[in-house]
Design an enzyme around this catalytic site. Structure first.
Site, PDB file in Angstrom:
ATOM      1  N   ASP A  56       0.859  -1.185   0.000  1.00  0.00           N
ATOM      2  CA  ASP A  56       0.000   0.000   0.000  1.00  0.00           C
ATOM      3  C   ASP A  56       0.895   1.235   0.000  1.00  0.00           C
ATOM      4  O   ASP A  56       1.793   1.367   0.842  1.00  0.00           O
ATOM      5  CB  ASP A  56      -0.877  -0.023   1.257  1.00  0.00           C
ATOM      6  CG  ASP A  56      -2.023   0.942   1.145  1.00  0.00           C
ATOM      7  OD1 ASP A  56      -3.168   0.519   1.325  1.00  0.00           O
ATOM      8  OD2 ASP A  56      -1.781   2.139   0.863  1.00  0.00           O
ATOM      9  N   TYR A 150     -13.285  11.616  -3.136  1.00  0.00           N
ATOM     10  CA  TYR A 150     -12.501  11.450  -4.367  1.00  0.00           C
ATOM     11  C   TYR A 150     -12.060  12.804  -4.910  1.00  0.00           C
ATOM     12  O   TYR A 150     -10.868  13.042  -5.138  1.00  0.00           O
ATOM     13  CB  TYR A 150     -13.360  10.716  -5.400  1.00  0.00           C
ATOM     14  CG  TYR A 150     -12.621  10.374  -6.674  1.00  0.00           C
ATOM     15  CD1 TYR A 150     -11.598   9.437  -6.673  1.00  0.00           C
ATOM     16  CD2 TYR A 150     -12.965  10.986  -7.881  1.00  0.00           C
ATOM     17  CE1 TYR A 150     -10.932   9.113  -7.845  1.00  0.00           C
ATOM     18  CE2 TYR A 150     -12.300  10.659  -9.058  1.00  0.00           C
ATOM     19  CZ  TYR A 150     -11.281   9.728  -9.032  1.00  0.00           C
ATOM     20  OH  TYR A 150     -10.620   9.409 -10.187  1.00  0.00           O
ATOM     21  N   TYR A 164       5.542  20.581  -4.463  1.00  0.00           N
ATOM     22  CA  TYR A 164       6.857  19.934  -4.635  1.00  0.00           C
ATOM     23  C   TYR A 164       7.590  20.544  -5.827  1.00  0.00           C
ATOM     24  O   TYR A 164       8.807  20.707  -5.792  1.00  0.00           O
ATOM     25  CB  TYR A 164       6.703  18.416  -4.819  1.00  0.00           C
ATOM     26  CG  TYR A 164       6.810  17.658  -3.512  1.00  0.00           C
ATOM     27  CD1 TYR A 164       5.785  17.722  -2.570  1.00  0.00           C
ATOM     28  CD2 TYR A 164       7.932  16.887  -3.201  1.00  0.00           C
ATOM     29  CE1 TYR A 164       5.868  17.044  -1.368  1.00  0.00           C
ATOM     30  CE2 TYR A 164       8.027  16.194  -1.996  1.00  0.00           C
ATOM     31  CZ  TYR A 164       6.993  16.276  -1.087  1.00  0.00           C
ATOM     32  OH  TYR A 164       7.090  15.605   0.103  1.00  0.00           O
TER      33      TYR A 164
END
Ligand code: UDP
Length: 318
Positions: A56, A150, A164
């Site tokens: 995971d 979602y 990032y």
């Protein structure tokens, strides 16, 4: 290149793995198999350029485990519960795959200064007030509705990816994927293409949610994968829509399936799910401009191999 891909055993992930291997890359795939299927990659057993790991991407030791398998040139985060049926059943896992898992994959990319791509979604536009949807539209999302697990996780995934890029100069790409279909969707996936096809093939009524006047625009998976491959090598840092702009109502979609299969299954009407978008159509001008990409496969052409796939799955189930 050496590629790390999460969601490798999923519908789009497995097609992308095939394409990357065909293009001569070495691929490490990872999947937690909540919705992924070993069968999607069974044909690759024994291929030495490919490894599949069950893990995971939200696990505490994910970054250290995967980093040991590097270096990577390309990190692709596809892991996600993409069907409304699945994300409604697994809302917390869905939020985590957009948040923690995205961050973990970004960290791995950062360690190796690899390129990074995340698959986002047309759901970022929610029930859109602008039509067709361009990448500059900020969307109309219900932040607390049933689909929010979602939609908001993908919006967060986009935000952390941009962070990032801005903070670390990471070479990132964001794909906003619209409805995609093709072989390897699960029979019980719950999305409209597998639902209508399996119902029509079994001679059952087609479960139409709402009055069928809502629209979608369906893209064949090979076209989508080609768009992803172009995007992952591009210098475009902001989101790019990938989808087929051919928009149809669900009523017309149901008719097409019936005509194609020569069946006359009745429609069985059900209530429209909460926050189900009324219209959806990608504006792909940006993808054409920056990637030189546009889908090539029409609906009938793409449905043919998809029908064949589902026929095989249904026959195996009998
Ligand atoms: N839909 C339907 N019957 C089904 C499954 C879905 O009428 O058995 C409808 C759904 O309400 C939506 C459209 O088909 O309006 C596309 O749904 P899907 O779950 O494929 O993807 P979405 O675009 O909603 O993410």
């Amino acid at each position: 290149m050496q590629v790390l891909i999460s969601g490798a055993a999923g519908f789009i992930g497995s097609h992308l793995v095939d394409r990357l291997l065909r293009d001569g890359h070495t691929v490490v795939g990872v999947d937690n198999f909540i919705t992924g299927d070993w069968g999607n990659l069974a044909h690759l057993s024994g291929v030495k350029e490919f490894a599949l790991i069950e893990m995971d991407a939200t696990a505490n030791d994910f970054v250290s485990r995967m980093t040991e398998l590097g270096p990577f040139d390309l990190v692709l985060h596809l892991a996600s519960l993409a069907s409304p049926k699945d994300y409604l059943a697994y809302p917390l896992e869905t939020l985590e795959s957009g948040s923690t898992a995205t961050r973990n994959m970004l960290e791995i990319a950062l360690r190796y200064e690899a390129r990074f791509l995340v698959t986002s979604t047309s759901e970022c536009y929610g029930d859109p007030l602008e039509h067709p949807q361009t990448e500059t539209y900020w969307g109309n999302v219900n932040p607390i509705g049933p689909r929010s697990c979602y939609d908001e996780s993908k919006r967060y995934a986009e935000a952390i990816t941009m962070a990032y890029h801005r903070k670390h100069g990471l070479r990132t790409n964001i794909a906003r994927i619209f409805n995609t279909y093709g072989p390897r969707m699960k029979l019980n996936d719950g999305r409209v293409v597998p639902a209508f096809l399996s119902q029509a093939l079994e001679g059952q009524p087609l479960t139409m949610y709402g009055d069928g006047t809502q629209t979608r625009s369906f893209c064949y998976v090979d076209d989508l994968v080609d768009g992803l491959c172009r995007l992952m090598m591009s210098e475009e840092r902001e989101p790019v829509n990938l989808g087929n702009p051919q928009e149809i109502t669900l009523l017309v979609f149901a008719e097409r399936i019936q005509r194609m299969l020569g069946t006359e299954c009745p429609l069985e009407f059900h209530p429209l799910p909460t926050d189900d978008p009324t219209r959806r159509q990608p504006d792909i001008a940006k993808a054409k401009r920056v990637l030189g990409w546009a889908p090539k496969v029409g609906l009938e052409e793409g449905l043919a191999p998809t029908v064949e796939y589902f026929q095989g799955k249904l026959a195996a189930r009998r």
